[in-house]
Design a protein around this motif. Structure first.
Motif, PDB file in Angstrom:
ATOM      1  N   THR A 113      92.950  43.429  31.954  1.00  0.00           N
ATOM      2  CA  THR A 113      94.271  44.027  31.754  1.00  0.00           C
ATOM      3  C   THR A 113      95.358  42.957  31.814  1.00  0.00           C
ATOM      4  O   THR A 113      96.284  42.938  30.995  1.00  0.00           O
ATOM      5  CB  THR A 113      94.539  45.112  32.806  1.00  0.00           C
ATOM      6  N   PHE A 114      95.244  42.049  32.785  1.00  0.00           N
ATOM      7  CA  PHE A 114      96.180  40.926  32.888  1.00  0.00           C
ATOM      8  C   PHE A 114      96.187  40.120  31.585  1.00  0.00           C
ATOM      9  O   PHE A 114      97.250  39.787  31.036  1.00  0.00           O
ATOM     10  CB  PHE A 114      95.784  40.021  34.060  1.00  0.00           C
ATOM     11  N   ALA A 115      94.991  39.843  31.075  1.00  0.00           N
ATOM     12  CA  ALA A 115      94.886  39.050  29.840  1.00  0.00           C
ATOM     13  C   ALA A 115      95.442  39.802  28.635  1.00  0.00           C
ATOM     14  O   ALA A 115      96.111  39.213  27.778  1.00  0.00           O
ATOM     15  CB  ALA A 115      93.422  38.678  29.600  1.00  0.00           C
ATOM     16  N   ASN A 116      95.189  41.110  28.576  1.00  0.00           N
ATOM     17  CA  ASN A 116      95.682  41.905  27.445  1.00  0.00           C
ATOM     18  C   ASN A 116      97.206  41.946  27.408  1.00  0.00           C
ATOM     19  O   ASN A 116      97.811  41.920  26.329  1.00  0.00           O
ATOM     20  CB  ASN A 116      95.118  43.322  27.514  1.00  0.00           C
ATOM     21  N   TYR A 117      97.837  42.031  28.563  1.00  0.00           N
ATOM     22  CA  TYR A 117      99.304  42.049  28.593  1.00  0.00           C
ATOM     23  C   TYR A 117      99.884  40.655  28.404  1.00  0.00           C
ATOM     24  O   TYR A 117     101.004  40.507  27.910  1.00  0.00           O
ATOM     25  CB  TYR A 117      99.811  42.698  29.879  1.00  0.00           C
ATOM     26  N   THR A 118      99.124  39.618  28.775  1.00  0.00           N
ATOM     27  CA  THR A 118      99.556  38.253  28.464  1.00  0.00           C
ATOM     28  C   THR A 118      99.594  38.052  26.955  1.00  0.00           C
ATOM     29  O   THR A 118     100.422  37.293  26.425  1.00  0.00           O
ATOM     30  CB  THR A 118      98.590  37.236  29.105  1.00  0.00           C
ATOM     31  N   ALA A 119      98.716  38.781  26.257  1.00  0.00           N
ATOM     32  CA  ALA A 119      98.660  38.687  24.791  1.00  0.00           C
ATOM     33  C   ALA A 119      99.928  39.213  24.119  1.00  0.00           C
ATOM     34  O   ALA A 119     100.171  38.915  22.944  1.00  0.00           O
ATOM     35  CB  ALA A 119      97.442  39.452  24.269  1.00  0.00           C
ATOM     36  N   VAL A 120     100.739  39.978  24.841  1.00  0.00           N
ATOM     37  CA  VAL A 120     102.035  40.406  24.292  1.00  0.00           C
ATOM     38  C   VAL A 120     102.897  39.181  23.999  1.00  0.00           C
ATOM     39  O   VAL A 120     103.639  39.138  23.012  1.00  0.00           O
ATOM     40  CB  VAL A 120     102.751  41.358  25.272  1.00  0.00           C
ATOM     41  N   PHE A 121     102.773  38.148  24.861  1.00  0.00           N
ATOM     42  CA  PHE A 121     103.535  36.910  24.681  1.00  0.00           C
ATOM     43  C   PHE A 121     102.765  35.889  23.841  1.00  0.00           C
ATOM     44  O   PHE A 121     103.368  35.067  23.158  1.00  0.00           O
ATOM     45  CB  PHE A 121     103.866  36.302  26.049  1.00  0.00           C
ATOM     46  N   PHE A 122     101.431  35.950  23.911  1.00  0.00           N
ATOM     47  CA  PHE A 122     100.582  35.006  23.176  1.00  0.00           C
ATOM     48  C   PHE A 122      99.533  35.792  22.386  1.00  0.00           C
ATOM     49  O   PHE A 122      98.396  35.966  22.833  1.00  0.00           O
ATOM     50  CB  PHE A 122      99.905  34.031  24.138  1.00  0.00           C
ATOM     51  N   PRO A 123      99.907  36.291  21.206  1.00  0.00           N
ATOM     52  CA  PRO A 123      99.039  37.197  20.437  1.00  0.00           C
ATOM     53  C   PRO A 123      97.662  36.634  20.097  1.00  0.00           C
ATOM     54  O   PRO A 123      96.717  37.409  19.898  1.00  0.00           O
ATOM     55  CB  PRO A 123      99.851  37.446  19.160  1.00  0.00           C
ATOM     56  N   PHE A 124      97.497  35.310  20.049  1.00  0.00           N
ATOM     57  CA  PHE A 124      96.194  34.739  19.701  1.00  0.00           C
ATOM     58  C   PHE A 124      95.102  35.126  20.706  1.00  0.00           C
ATOM     59  O   PHE A 124      93.905  35.014  20.404  1.00  0.00           O
ATOM     60  CB  PHE A 124      96.286  33.209  19.600  1.00  0.00           C
ATOM     61  N   LEU A 125      95.509  35.567  21.889  1.00  0.00           N
ATOM     62  CA  LEU A 125      94.528  35.969  22.890  1.00  0.00           C
ATOM     63  C   LEU A 125      93.703  37.177  22.451  1.00  0.00           C
ATOM     64  O   LEU A 125      92.603  37.402  22.954  1.00  0.00           O
ATOM     65  CB  LEU A 125      95.229  36.276  24.231  1.00  0.00           C
ATOM     66  N   GLN A 126      94.234  37.951  21.507  1.00  0.00           N
ATOM     67  CA  GLN A 126      93.487  39.104  21.008  1.00  0.00           C
ATOM     68  C   GLN A 126      92.544  38.739  19.866  1.00  0.00           C
ATOM     69  O   GLN A 126      91.801  39.594  19.377  1.00  0.00           O
ATOM     70  CB  GLN A 126      94.463  40.197  20.538  1.00  0.00           C
ATOM     71  N   ASP A 127      92.527  37.480  19.478  1.00  0.00           N
ATOM     72  CA  ASP A 127      91.631  37.052  18.398  1.00  0.00           C
ATOM     73  C   ASP A 127      90.178  37.098  18.857  1.00  0.00           C
ATOM     74  O   ASP A 127      89.857  36.726  20.002  1.00  0.00           O
ATOM     75  CB  ASP A 127      91.968  35.628  17.942  1.00  0.00           C
TER      76      ASP A 127
END
Length: 482
Positions: A113-127
């Motif tokens: 969950t922490f990582a998914n919300y970090t992806a709001v700022f760094f969208p590449f995390l959802q790749d």
């Protein structure tokens, strides 16, 4: 390192212990689960009543645990209580379930969950990095989740003071942010008629089911037994959001004056979180319509169909506009990071206690030069990371929630057993309202378990299956000991 040179240090005071209770409870659930409860109940009043029931159940359980904590102020907490009341097999099955799913599964879920919300700022995390059909998908966010767990584990191996500092800082930050969200939400919300509209025909409950393929909605009215069953089934959402309060008992060996401070911290921590959760839901109902439509604006979606089920983000959007998405993402990042710090810190102490009884890997019973069970923390870290990479922690958590409730019932019934078996044992604190309050908790929680058995037989059965697998594992440890 030998135990003659190193021992657990009692360096945590009441404020530290309370921050662990509150910080471990508040993760991401409060920002999401009201969506599911809205679909299951369709009534503002019944949603709030369910949250009030959750708070009362949690606080009554915490007050009951206070008696056991005062009797047994040792590392391991609930594991120790169950063993004294029922014996080693029952306590091992609890510890086994905590290690395989409850603690590590929650750590994995919170980290992702922490990582998914970090992806709001760094969208590449959802790749996606790679996938195997529709069965297995591995993303950058899962790597970040594992790195987060490894970092917090490493920090906690360097001494209890480090873990204490992180917990206090992040718990304070998210409490301040939550109170600000609630205050602004109530101020803005009560200048509209949204809240009063949500309480029109407030006792008319209904279940709403969304067909994801056709985007069609089916609404079924709920009354009588059907309504009671719906409350019993959906309360698992609010109970899960309010869980982990018992983690402070795992670190009893490091709390100053534990016979007094653990019961006090259990009460204060659960009270603070209960008040916050109820007020947060009042704020949601003041800002957003309960009912809504699929694929509309924030207001049109309402609570029931909030985008990506993120009612907290929708509420923040109503307060701050589009920037609310980023503000809420930052708040949930702080919340989940602090939550995992407390979960990781406390979980290792339970596995340390198990190892001291030869019911876990031997190395987990050793303390390092900083007087913390570093190997126990790393065992926990490795399994939590495996769950992160598997992507199956969410399903495992669903299976384990039922088992977790059963262990709460078992532990509180242990108060009755120990009052009979050990009437003269020292009890610096006695369970509030005994025998009525503990008995009511057992009855109500048992009723919830029955509702879960009826409404989600597969998940509850698999939860019991996870516990049952621990029986042969227990005898393997016994044979190894001999």
């Amino acid at each position: 390192m030998s135990e003659e040179k190193h021992h657990l240090q009692r360096s945590l005071g009441l404020i530290d212990a309370t921050s662990i209770v509150a910080g471990s409870m508040i993760g991401s659930g409060i920002f999401v689960v009201t969506v599911y409860m809205a679909r299951d109940l369709g009534s503002a009043a019944w949603i709030l009543i369910t949250w009030v029931i959750t708070g009362l159940l949690t606080m009554s359980a915490a007050l009951s645990y206070g008696e056991l904590a005062g009797m047994m102020p040792k590392a391991g907490g609930q594991f120790v209580y169950i063993q004294r009341a029922y014996g080693k097999l029952a306590s091992f099955l609890y510890g086994w379930t905590v290690f395989t799913v409850i603690q590590t599964g929650v750590i994995a879920a919170v980290a992702v969950t922490f990582a998914n919300y970090t992806a709001v700022f760094f969208p590449f995390l959802q790749d996606e990095i790679f996938k195997v059909g529709d069965v297995f998908v591995f993303k950058n966010s899962q790597i970040l989740a594992m790195l987060c767990i490894i970092l917090l584990t490493y920090i906690n191996t360097k001494g209890i003071k480090n873990g204490k500092a992180i917990q206090l800082i992040f718990t304070s930050a998210k409490l301040i942010a939550l109170f600000a969200l609630i205050a602004f939400g109530l101020y803005i919300g009560f200048h509209t008629d949204t809240f009063s509209n949500n309480f029109t025909n407030t006792w008319e409950a209904s279940k709403t089911v969304l067909d994801e393929t056709t985007k069609t909605v089916t609404v079924t009215k709920l009354t009588g037994i059907a309504l009671a069953g719906a409350i019993g089934a959906t309360i698992i959402n609010s109970l899960f959001s309010s869980d982990a309060w018992n983690n402070v008992t795992f670190i009893a060996g490091e709390i100053k004056d534990p016979k007094k401070n653990i019961p006090r911290s259990l009460f204060l921590g659960t009270l603070i979180v209960t008040v916050i959760y109820i007020l947060a839901n009042v704020a949601y109902l003041a800002l957003l319509p309960l009912n809504g439509s699929v694929d509309g604006s924030v207001t049109e979606n309402g609570i029931m169909f909030a985008a990506q089920d993120r009612v907290g983000t929708a509420a923040a959007n109503m307060i701050m506009g589009n920037i609310g998405v980023f503000a809420m993402a930052a708040l949930i990042m702080v919340s989940t990071f602090g939550c995992n710090s407390g979960l990781i810190l406390s979980g290792g102490r339970l596995f340390y206690a198990m190892a001291k009884d030869s019911l876990f890997f031997k190395g987990a019973g050793e303390l390092n030069q900083h007087d913390v069970p570093a190997k126990a923390l790393w065992f926990q870290c490795i399994w939590a990371c495996i769950l992160c990479s598997s992507g199956k922690y969410g399903a495992l958590l669903t299976y384990a929630t039922f088992a977790s409730l059963l262990f709460y019932i078992l532990t509180i019934y242990g108060i009755f057993i120990l009052r009979k078996k050990e009437p003269d044992a020292e009890r610096p604190y006695k369970a509030f309202g005994y025998p009525l309050i503990p008995a009511l908790y057992i009855i109500l929680t048992a009723a919830i378990c029955v509702a879960l058995l009826i409404n989600d037989t597969l998940s509850t059965g698999l939860g019991l299956g996870i516990v049952a697998i621990g029986i042969p594992v227990y005898y393997l440890f016994l044979n190894k000991k001999e």
